[in-house]
Design a protein around this motif. Structure first.
Motif, PDB file in Angstrom:
ATOM      1  N   PRO A  64     -34.359   1.852 126.173  1.00 47.41           N
ATOM      2  CA  PRO A  64     -34.800   1.663 124.782  1.00 47.41           C
ATOM      3  C   PRO A  64     -33.679   1.779 123.748  1.00 47.41           C
ATOM      4  CG  PRO A  64     -35.509   3.801 125.626  1.00 47.41           C
ATOM      5  CD  PRO A  64     -34.899   3.077 126.774  1.00 47.41           C
ATOM      6  N   THR A  65     -32.585   2.451 124.096  1.00 49.53           N
ATOM      7  CA  THR A  65     -31.509   2.565 123.112  1.00 49.53           C
ATOM      8  C   THR A  65     -30.213   2.044 123.718  1.00 49.53           C
ATOM      9  OG1 THR A  65     -31.113   4.838 123.834  1.00 49.53           O
ATOM     10  CG2 THR A  65     -32.484   4.544 121.888  1.00 49.53           C
ATOM     11  N   SER A  66     -30.162   0.757 123.954  1.00 47.16           N
ATOM     12  CA  SER A  66     -29.000   0.167 124.615  1.00 47.16           C
ATOM     13  C   SER A  66     -27.753   0.317 123.740  1.00 47.16           C
ATOM     14  CB  SER A  66     -29.258  -1.313 124.894  1.00 47.16           C
ATOM     15  OG  SER A  66     -29.444  -2.009 123.682  1.00 47.16           O
ATOM     16  N   LEU A  67     -26.629   0.439 124.384  1.00 48.58           N
ATOM     17  CA  LEU A  67     -25.358   0.471 123.669  1.00 48.58           C
ATOM     18  C   LEU A  67     -24.413  -0.512 124.355  1.00 48.58           C
ATOM     19  CD1 LEU A  67     -23.506   1.698 121.518  1.00 48.58           C
ATOM     20  CD2 LEU A  67     -22.803   3.399 123.203  1.00 48.58           C
ATOM     21  N   ALA A  68     -23.926  -1.467 123.583  1.00 45.16           N
ATOM     22  CA  ALA A  68     -23.090  -2.526 124.152  1.00 45.16           C
ATOM     23  C   ALA A  68     -21.660  -2.032 124.339  1.00 45.16           C
ATOM     24  CB  ALA A  68     -23.099  -3.740 123.237  1.00 45.16           C
ATOM     25  N   ILE A  69     -21.166  -2.169 125.564  1.00 44.14           N
ATOM     26  CA  ILE A  69     -19.779  -1.804 125.856  1.00 44.14           C
ATOM     27  C   ILE A  69     -19.154  -2.987 126.582  1.00 44.14           C
ATOM     28  CG2 ILE A  69     -18.266  -0.255 127.161  1.00 44.14           C
ATOM     29  CD1 ILE A  69     -20.424   1.921 126.760  1.00 44.14           C
ATOM     30  N   SER A  70     -18.099  -3.538 126.031  1.00 48.23           N
ATOM     31  CA  SER A  70     -17.500  -4.700 126.678  1.00 48.23           C
ATOM     32  C   SER A  70     -16.036  -4.436 126.994  1.00 48.23           C
ATOM     33  CB  SER A  70     -17.656  -5.941 125.804  1.00 48.23           C
ATOM     34  OG  SER A  70     -17.510  -5.602 124.441  1.00 48.23           O
ATOM     35  N   VAL A  71     -15.631  -4.939 128.141  1.00 49.68           N
ATOM     36  CA  VAL A  71     -14.263  -4.759 128.609  1.00 49.68           C
ATOM     37  C   VAL A  71     -13.711  -6.124 128.989  1.00 49.68           C
ATOM     38  CG1 VAL A  71     -12.759  -3.630 130.281  1.00 49.68           C
ATOM     39  CG2 VAL A  71     -14.851  -2.463 129.529  1.00 49.68           C
ATOM     40  N   LEU A  72     -12.714  -6.578 128.259  1.00 49.70           N
ATOM     41  CA  LEU A  72     -12.093  -7.869 128.572  1.00 49.70           C
ATOM     42  C   LEU A  72     -10.640  -7.621 128.938  1.00 49.70           C
ATOM     43  CD1 LEU A  72     -14.621  -8.701 126.815  1.00 49.70           C
ATOM     44  CD2 LEU A  72     -13.302 -10.716 126.165  1.00 49.70           C
ATOM     45  N   PHE A  73     -10.231  -8.166 130.068  1.00 49.96           N
ATOM     46  CA  PHE A  73      -8.849  -7.922 130.444  1.00 49.96           C
ATOM     47  C   PHE A  73      -8.068  -9.198 130.661  1.00 49.96           C
ATOM     48  CE2 PHE A  73      -9.685  -8.361 135.038  1.00 49.96           C
ATOM     49  CZ  PHE A  73     -11.017  -8.000 135.123  1.00 49.96           C
ATOM     50  N   ASP A  74      -6.799  -9.079 130.374  1.00 48.58           N
ATOM     51  CA  ASP A  74      -5.844 -10.171 130.481  1.00 48.58           C
ATOM     52  C   ASP A  74      -5.600 -10.450 131.967  1.00 48.58           C
ATOM     53  OD1 ASP A  74      -3.482 -11.663 130.574  1.00 48.58           O
ATOM     54  OD2 ASP A  74      -2.535 -10.567 128.922  1.00 48.58           O
ATOM     55  N   LYS A 176     -25.670   0.476 114.769  1.00 47.39           N
ATOM     56  CA  LYS A 176     -24.596   1.125 115.511  1.00 47.39           C
ATOM     57  C   LYS A 176     -23.747   0.070 116.198  1.00 47.39           C
ATOM     58  CE  LYS A 176     -23.895   4.655 118.960  1.00 47.39           C
ATOM     59  NZ  LYS A 176     -22.619   4.873 118.265  1.00 47.39           N
ATOM     60  N   ARG A 177     -22.433   0.165 115.954  1.00 46.30           N
ATOM     61  CA  ARG A 177     -21.551  -0.838 116.545  1.00 46.30           C
ATOM     62  C   ARG A 177     -21.398  -0.612 118.046  1.00 46.30           C
ATOM     63  NH1 ARG A 177     -16.026  -0.773 113.461  1.00 46.30           N
ATOM     64  NH2 ARG A 177     -16.364   1.474 113.585  1.00 46.30           N
ATOM     65  N   GLY A 178     -21.127  -1.685 118.751  1.00 48.36           N
ATOM     66  CA  GLY A 178     -20.804  -1.565 120.166  1.00 48.36           C
ATOM     67  C   GLY A 178     -19.332  -1.247 120.341  1.00 48.36           C
ATOM     68  N   TYR A 179     -18.899  -1.199 121.609  1.00 45.14           N
ATOM     69  CA  TYR A 179     -17.494  -0.939 121.913  1.00 45.14           C
ATOM     70  C   TYR A 179     -16.887  -2.155 122.594  1.00 45.14           C
ATOM     71  CZ  TYR A 179     -18.398   3.948 120.953  1.00 45.14           C
ATOM     72  OH  TYR A 179     -18.730   5.121 120.335  1.00 45.14           O
ATOM     73  N   LEU A 180     -15.667  -2.471 122.196  1.00 47.93           N
ATOM     74  CA  LEU A 180     -14.940  -3.548 122.866  1.00 47.93           C
ATOM     75  C   LEU A 180     -13.555  -3.021 123.253  1.00 47.93           C
ATOM     76  CD1 LEU A 180     -14.310  -6.475 123.734  1.00 47.93           C
ATOM     77  CD2 LEU A 180     -13.842  -7.016 121.354  1.00 47.93           C
ATOM     78  N   PHE A 181     -13.246  -3.135 124.515  1.00 45.64           N
ATOM     79  CA  PHE A 181     -11.923  -2.750 124.998  1.00 45.64           C
ATOM     80  C   PHE A 181     -11.201  -3.997 125.493  1.00 45.64           C
ATOM     81  CE2 PHE A 181     -14.437   1.051 125.278  1.00 45.64           C
ATOM     82  CZ  PHE A 181     -13.564   2.064 124.909  1.00 45.64           C
ATOM     83  N   ILE A 182     -10.016  -4.220 124.959  1.00 46.13           N
ATOM     84  CA  ILE A 182      -9.168  -5.299 125.440  1.00 46.13           C
ATOM     85  C   ILE A 182      -8.050  -4.650 126.241  1.00 46.13           C
ATOM     86  CG2 ILE A 182      -7.624  -7.193 124.803  1.00 46.13           C
ATOM     87  CD1 ILE A 182     -10.214  -7.807 123.601  1.00 46.13           C
ATOM     88  N   ILE A 183      -7.872  -5.069 127.477  1.00 50.66           N
ATOM     89  CA  ILE A 183      -6.788  -4.517 128.279  1.00 50.66           C
ATOM     90  C   ILE A 183      -5.765  -5.625 128.490  1.00 50.66           C
ATOM     91  CG2 ILE A 183      -6.179  -3.361 130.438  1.00 50.66           C
ATOM     92  CD1 ILE A 183      -9.142  -2.551 130.662  1.00 50.66           C
ATOM     93  N   GLY A 184      -4.572  -5.415 128.005  1.00 52.89           N
ATOM     94  CA  GLY A 184      -3.585  -6.472 128.110  1.00 52.89           C
ATOM     95  C   GLY A 184      -2.197  -5.967 127.785  1.00 52.89           C
ATOM     96  N   ASP A 185      -1.229  -6.895 127.832  1.00 56.31           N
ATOM     97  CA  ASP A 185       0.155  -6.467 127.622  1.00 56.31           C
ATOM     98  C   ASP A 185       0.898  -7.362 126.640  1.00 56.31           C
ATOM     99  OD1 ASP A 185       0.261  -8.716 129.209  1.00 56.31           O
ATOM    100  OD2 ASP A 185       1.957  -8.005 130.391  1.00 56.31           O
ATOM    101  N   GLU A 186       0.189  -8.305 126.007  1.00 55.32           N
ATOM    102  CA  GLU A 186       0.880  -9.198 125.086  1.00 55.32           C
ATOM    103  C   GLU A 186       0.152  -9.249 123.750  1.00 55.32           C
ATOM    104  OE1 GLU A 186       2.622 -12.705 126.870  1.00 55.32           O
ATOM    105  OE2 GLU A 186       1.963 -12.053 128.848  1.00 55.32           O
ATOM    106  N   MET A 187       0.655 -10.136 122.859  1.00 59.22           N
ATOM    107  CA  MET A 187       0.084 -10.217 121.515  1.00 59.22           C
ATOM    108  C   MET A 187      -0.869 -11.405 121.429  1.00 59.22           C
ATOM    109  SD  MET A 187       3.505  -9.497 119.279  1.00 59.22           S
ATOM    110  CE  MET A 187       4.571 -10.538 120.273  1.00 59.22           C
ATOM    111  N   PRO A 188      -1.742 -11.390 120.441  1.00 61.13           N
ATOM    112  CA  PRO A 188      -2.572 -12.586 120.202  1.00 61.13           C
ATOM    113  C   PRO A 188      -1.747 -13.627 119.449  1.00 61.13           C
ATOM    114  CG  PRO A 188      -3.062 -10.907 118.570  1.00 61.13           C
ATOM    115  CD  PRO A 188      -2.023 -10.308 119.484  1.00 61.13           C
TER     116      PRO A 188
END
Lengths: 333, 463
Positions: A64-74, A176-188
């Motif tokens: 009932p109280t979902s929390l969005a967590i996203s993980v995107l990796f390079d 409530k905002r979700g979480y986004l994690f970007i895992i990487g080693d370079e720039m956009p």
């Protein structure tokens, strides 16, 4: 089973382990690499961002109280063996979040980032899941290993997708905002390019969107973090770190032990949710069997974050006893 | 049934030279929490209750919130161990490869390089632990990369050989532990080890070598193909952290750890009663070696005995009394298909004293089943009568001389026991302390972890 002669059936054991490890993480990638010419590589249908509309994190009776967590990796070449390690480690994230009660109903989305200027598959984005299906999605990520030599990958394309093509009940219903994690080693790159958006996602934009604008838009939906892990090409690179710090402030984390990536993400969420303080979280890591060196890595990575200062301290040290001895870049299993 | 006796073959191997037992003074200190490493060893033929003792040490340290036990370190044997633990809420698990402290949150298990690891049985055990409310047992497990792996080929060959022995069975558990040890001695370069599970090509080559060698020895094994086994071993290596020796050093530094022995000293490969022994060093020797390598102080040595002396399978049990086994049925130790009947005798002070001597002394004793004397009149076997001679001590001077051991075994099989008077329930701790020359510091009266009375009084400062 009181005899202690636990089953030694090979098929049962295989099922059991695969259920735990999110199965052999890289089945799809392996097949693509071995049986399809590079020119025909494409994202698995479940992960292809083209024309998908939105990825949704929704409440349900069960959650009932979902929390969005996203993980995107390079997944480009400069990340070396990092994506492979991430694919094996990330299935633990869900359990870590739940076990210590940092979050009641996490819904996790995984995705992969490449380089739209030269890769066949510059963006892959799964669905928000609250069960083992997220493991399947990890398993279908294609590790293209491409990218160029320009210290830039198409992170901005991923940021655009997450900003415009996700819907979160935690935000819409509870503010409530979700979480986004970007895992990487370079720039956009400096801007979201409308031509690439049309090609990869299918949207018609009249013009490019500046990187800072898309980050600002994205931060209305997500608390955005960038993790630079050890083992990649630009570890400790001040230009890369500096660029991300300009964009994300204190939410830039250097991590010297990739094996601790789940723990780092889980603790970051725990800290941000104010479910724990850093000492408590580090104690929890010990509870689940992390050794000092791992706990130390997470501690170093998050101390500054926890104190709210900008940036985080990093050191480089190998992980005694836990280093994989497989050849770098090889797909195990 | 914690033992899997398998005979030693003719493989030449230098016996361990551990010298004469050191005289150990037994200091005691009243304390709720062990602040030293503790090594737990069974002073009989297995089944004395190491599982409950280890579980209790871990549980108590956790509750007293002093220094919780960092890890349980397994230092001998393999998946044939069967350490029964019943948590206070009634949950039961037979610990085979996971440390018996696993019900206590946060206690890790480390399988040291001395362990023979069975990835198939490990998965089943982890599933059962999850079913009784411990979902993270695998997350808390580490395996030394040098630990030997038991494969389905070892198990199949073990069963084929045991079947062929007919009535002369050794009482093996049928899980291939002895085969794993034997194969590694004969073919050190071909024996699969935990670290191989991360190297697909090496693993396949070794698995095929094991299959081929054992098939040549005993005929068709009827075991799964190399691909299937390689796949599941690789999955094992992904699900479990395979580490090098430095990991144990870190655990020991962070400590304290409990070093959990398997089987019993009387089944030791070099000191036991040949051929009814196990392919395993069941004394404190491996635990001592691991701590010494880590640069740590030696552990406090805790010996475990029951108020009576049980064993599984064939082999000497001088004080055996069929009435006793019938009167004190064991909830978790029935007759096993491979290891044979559960047997019981009166407290064999002669054999247990011998065990204390050959394992180099103990600092303290844990006495289990202290409720049994209330249900059946139990006595102490003080001496043996063999071929017309009375003896109160067994010769401990020929470790590794398997012929001498076998001659001793022959005498024990002909021996009659001289029993003392019935010992009152209350007098048991003192009786055992006198018989073994060490303080009894832990008593257990039932199957549950909490069924322990008396302070955990662990010695300190006597090294």
């Amino acid at each position: 089973m009181g005899s202690g002669n636990w089953s030694t059936n090979v098929y049962d054991a295989a099922q059991s382990y695969n259920a735990r490890t999110g199965r052999s993480a890289f089945d799809y990638s392996h097949k693509a690499h071995t049986s399809v010419p590079r020119a025909q590589w494409k994202a698995h249908a479940d992960l292809d961002p083209f024309g998908v509309g939105t990825r949704e994190s929704r409440d349900s009776d069960e959650h009932p109280t979902s929390l969005a967590i996203s993980v995107l990796f390079d997944v480009t070449g400069s990340m070396r063996s990092v994506p492979v390690t991430l694919q094996t480690k990330l299935p633990e994230l869900f359990g870590l979040l739940l076990r210590k009660g940092y979050v009641d109903h996490p819904q996790i989305l995984f995705g992969a980032i490449g380089d739209a200027t030269c890769d066949r598959v510059p963006l892959q984005v799964g669905q928000f899941e609250s069960d083992n299906r997220m493991d399947d999605q990890l398993g279908t990520i294609l590790l293209e290993g491409g990218g160029g030599g320009q210290k830039r990958e198409s992170y901005e394309l991923a940021l655009y997708f997450m900003a415009r093509h996700t819907e979160l009940d935690c935000l819409d219903k509870r503010g409530k905002r979700g979480y986004l994690f970007i895992i990487g080693d370079e720039m956009p790159y400096g801007a979201v390019k409308h031509r690439e958006v049309r090609q990869v996602i299918g949207d018609e934009l009249g013009e490019d969107i500046g990187i800072r604008d898309i980050v600002t838009e994205l931060q209305r939906k997500y608390e955005v973090h960038y993790i630079l892990p050890a083992g990649s090409s630009y570890v400790g690179d001040t230009e890369v770190l500096g660029r991300w710090r300009e964009l994300l402030g204190q939410n830039v984390i250097e991590l010297d032990d990739l094996d601790a990536v789940c723990e780092t993400i889980a603790l970051t969420v725990g800290l941000a949710e104010e479910a724990i303080d850093l000492d408590e979280g580090l104690g929890h890591l010990k509870d689940v069997g992390a050794v000092d060196s791992q706990v130390g890595s997470v501690s170093r990575a998050l101390t500054a974050y926890a104190q709210g200062r900008s940036g985080a301290l990093a050191t480089t040290q190998s992980l005694p006893g836990l280093d994989d001895d497989g050849a770098p870049g090889t797909t195990r299993l | 049934m914690t033992h899997a006796p398998a005979t030693h073959g003719s493989t030449a191997r230098e016996p361990g030279t551990r010298g004469a037992p050191a005289a150990r003074t037994t200091g005691t200190r009243a304390s709720g929490t062990p602040d030293r490493h503790v090594a737990v060893v069974d002073l009989g033929y297995g089944d004395a209750g190491k599982g409950t003792v280890v579980a209790h040490l871990c549980d108590r340290a956790y509750r007293s919130a002093g220094r919780p036990v960092r890890a349980v370190v397994r230092f001998n044997g393999g998946a044939q161990a069967a350490h029964n633990v019943v948590a206070d809420d009634g949950r039961h698990h037979t610990f085979a490869q996971f440390g018996a402290g696993t019900f206590t949150p946060g206690v890790a298990t480390h399988l040291s390089r001395f362990m023979l690891v069975d990835p198939l049985a490990l998965a089943a055990e982890a599933d059962h632990l999850a079913a009784v409310g411990v979902p993270d047992a695998l997350d808390r497990l580490t395996v030394d990369g040098d630990a030997l792996l038991t494969t389905p080929y070892h198990a199949a060959a073990n069963r084929a050989r045991e079947r062929a022995r007919g009535s002369a069975r050794h009482g093996s558990c049928g899980m291939g532990v002895g085969e794993t040890a034997a194969f590694a001695l004969a073919h050190p370069d071909l024996a699969p080890r935990a670290s191989d599970a991360r190297r697909p090509r090496v693993l396949r080559r070794k698995l095929a070598a094991v299959r081929d060698a054992l098939t040549a020895d005993v005929g068709d094994l009827g075991a799964p193909g190399v691909d299937a086994v390689a796949d599941v071993f690789a999955a094992f290596a992904s699900a479990v952290r395979v580490v090098d020796g430095a990991h144990l050093h870190a655990l020991v530094r962070e400590g304290p750890v409990v070093l959990e022995g398997a089987q019993g000293v009387l089944l030791d490969e070099w000191h036991g009663f040949h051929p009814y022994t196990t392919w395993s060093t069941t004394t404190f020797a491996n635990a001592d070696a691991l701590l010494a390598e880590a640069g740590a102080e030696p552990a406090a040595r805790l010996g475990v005995v029951r108020t009576y002396t049980p064993r599984h399978g064939p082999g000497p049990l001088v004080s055996e009394d069929a009435h006793l086994a019938a009167a004190l049925p064991d909830a978790h130790n029935g007759t096993g298909e491979w290891q044979g009947a559960f047997r019981a005798g009166h407290f064999d002070a002669v054999a247990h004293r011998y065990a204390v001597e050959v394992c180099g002394g103990v600092d303290a004793v844990a006495l289990t089943h202290t409720d049994a004397p209330g249900r059946f009149p139990l006595r102490v076997c003080r001496a043996y009568e063999v071929d017309g001679e009375r003896t109160t001590a067994l010769p401990a001077d020929t470790p590794g001389d398997l012929d001498a051991r076998a001659r001793l075994t022959g005498r024990l099989l002909r021996a009659a026991s001289e029993l003392g008077p019935v010992v009152d329930s209350a007098a048991w701790p003192e009786t055992v302390a006198q018989a073994l020359g060490a303080a009894v510091t832990l008593l257990s009266s039932g199957p549950r972890t909490g069924d322990m009375t008396g302070q955990v009084v662990l010695p300190s400062g006597n090294n």
